[in-house]
Scaffold this active site. Structure first.
Site, short mmCIF file in Angstrom:
data_model
loop_
_atom_site.label_atom_id
_atom_site.label_comp_id
_atom_site.label_asym_id
_atom_site.label_seq_id
_atom_site.Cartn_x
_atom_site.Cartn_y
_atom_site.Cartn_z
N GLU A 140 36.32 35.67 64.28
CA GLU A 140 37.39 35.32 65.22
C GLU A 140 37.58 36.32 66.36
O GLU A 140 38.71 36.62 66.73
CB GLU A 140 38.71 35.14 64.45
C1 ACM Z 1 38.51 34.40 58.25
O1 ACM Z 1 39.15 33.66 57.49
N1 ACM Z 1 38.95 34.65 59.45
C2 ACM Z 1 37.27 35.02 57.83
#
Ligand code: ACM
Length: 504
Positions: free
Chosen positions: A318
């Site tokens: 992310e």
């Molecule tokens: C995640 O759940 N951002 C790895």
């Protein structure tokens, strides 16, 4: 006569059918021989002299038996099997057992656990312990049905992840988690040590990371961090239970706590405010400043020096505000630093967009394309699908904790899948193992942690250990129901799923 009959009816009969024990994970094979072994005050745990690590394993098993029975079970080195008692032995004469398998033989007078390593003996000991109550009642005679368990795991990595960044969990909490993982033969604890909301491990060369970055958490609580001594204490406690700690420093995104601690890690040279909310994807290290790589080098150097396990997790998920090329450049440099300090890289599935070095594992959590690209680039896969294995996902719409962005995960939904057929193009040969993560945006205490983790965790342990041919929800739920009493006796605050026929 009536009184006698009444007495006979009330004395529990010694169990004599080992196949009726509700083992989790289900062993590869269990055969019964129809008799019973009694645990006496004089029962001792013997271990083969000179076998590496076996004395510890014997001491652990004796300690557990003392806890159950209140008896003074001793340990003793021996050159060969005694005529009675419990005997642990390391031998490589059964190749099928591999490095973690074991053969448990329960006879009328002698129990032997034979394995290729102390780890195998440890798992055989866990199987033996599941034939006994967690705590004997006053005056209860402890008996075990006789027979043989021949057993070995499906995957070498059977893990749980704890996010100690969103809410901090102290050393004693982590030790309890480790104890509970050990019961179910899990062998990996991934600690998500850093995120936007907190930096949880002391780095001596960058002290503000914990002084500032460790000072709060989601919701504005006081946060906390592990000193390096405390981290070593956790690593050692885990090691004694054959559990490897995998430290994660999440980067280049999920780094607000570091960016608040050191202005120079930001491209604009300005320190960020501490963050106590739950948004994701807004932070990034400055990928074109050299100081960033000095920082990564120092952090990786200090943590790997304290970590005996083979892996270092670089996060990589992310990073929505890192440009793609900058992301690839950063991951390529970060992984080289991990390799330089002698560790293998694990990262969330996004890291497949970079150029994985040999020995890299991509952790599949969301993106199938990233994961198959990782396999095409030679990486192995750790299977942690959010929609099946995220322990912070709610059981159903009434669950008072957790989130549901990846769906609801009732106990059956968490259990009824096979890592080797979940992602097209990813087969058993590509898979290192299975991990169930617990993210803690909404989890603030051990009671809350236990409520989300149990009763799903034993199911993930079984997915990691037991061959799919022996896994079946209809029989699993009966075994899980048997474990309800064990959860109660272990003071685990668990979710009483209506799908499981718990006994009253
Ligand atoms: C995640 O759940 N951002 C790895």
């Amino acid at each position: 006569m009536a009184a006698l009959l009444f007495l006979a009816a009330c004395t529990p009969k010694a169990p004599t059918d080992l196949t009726q024990t509700g083992f989790i994970p289900q062993p590869a094979s269990v055969t019964a021989t129809g008799d019973a072994f009694k645990v006496f005050a004089t029962t001792a745990v013997y271990y083969q002299s000179g076998a590496e690590g076996l004395q510890h394993t014997a001491a652990y098993l004796a300690g557990q038996l003392i806890g159950i029975s209140g008896l003074t079970i001793s340990t003793e080195a021996a050159d060969k099997a005694p005529s009675r008692g419990i005997y642990l032995e390391v031998s490589d004469d059964d190749a099928e057992l591999g490095s973690e398998g074991y053969e448990l033989n329960i006879g009328k007078r002698l129990v032997t656990i034979k394995a290729g390593s102390a780890a195998g003996c440890f798992y055989g000991g866990q199987t033996l312990l599941q034939t006994l109550p967690v705590k004997a009642a006053e005056g209860e005679e402890l008996t075990i049905a006789t027979g043989t368990v021949h057993d070995f795991p499906e995957y070498v990595y059977r893990g749980f992840m704890l996010d100690v960044a969103r809410h901090f969990f102290g050393v004693e909490d982590v030790k309890r988690v480790i104890d509970l993982l050990a019961v179910y033969k899990m062998n990996a604890l991934h600690l998500h040590l850093t995120d936007d909301q907190g930096w949880r491990i002391e780095i001596k060369s960058w002290p503000m990371l914990t002084e500032i970055g460790g000072s709060t958490e989601v919701g504005g609580g006081e946060g906390g961090f592990y000193t390096q001594e405390q981290y070593v204490e956790i690593v050692k406690y885990a090691q004694e239970r054959h559990i490897t700690i995998i430290p994660e420093i999440d980067m280049p995104g999920h780094t607000n706590a570091a960016l608040a601690s050191y202005a120079e890690l930001n491209c604009d040279g300005k320190a960020r405010e501490l963050y106590t909310g739950t948004d994701v994807g807004f932070s990034t290290l400055c990928t074109d400043k050299e100081i960033t790589y000095q920082f990564v080098d120092d952090v990786v150097k200090e943590i790997t020096a304290l970590t005996p396990g083979p892996w270092f997790h670089i996060g990589g998920d992310e990073s929505h505000v890192t440009a793609h090329d900058d992301y690839v450049y950063f991951i390529d440099r970060a992984q080289d630093i991990v390799v330089k300090y002698g560790k293998k890289v694990i990262g969330w599935d996004e890291i497949a967009n970079a150029t994985p070095v040999e020995g890299t594992t991509v952790q599949f959590w969301a993106d199938v394309e990233n994961t198959t690209m990782g396999v095409e680039k030679g990486a192995s896969v750790l299977i942690s699908p959010a929609a099946r294995a995220y322990l912070d996902m709610q059981y159903d719409s009434t669950t008072y904790l957790g989130l549901h962005w990846a769906g609801y995960i009732e106990v059956d939904h968490g259990y009824t899948w096979d890592p080797a057929t979940l992602v097209e193009g990813v087969t058993k040969e590509n898979i290192l193992g299975v991990e169930a993560p617990l993210w803690t945006e909404t989890i603030t205490s051990m009671d809350e942690l236990e409520y989300m983790v149990f009763p799903r965790l034993p199911g993930y342990a079984e997915i990691g250990w037991t061959t799919p041919a022996l896994r079946n929800w209809e029989t699993y739920k009966l075994r899980l129901a048997d474990h309800g009493k064990r959860f109660e006796d272990l003071d685990i605050d668990f979710y009483r799923s209506p799908l499981v026929p718990w006994s009253e």
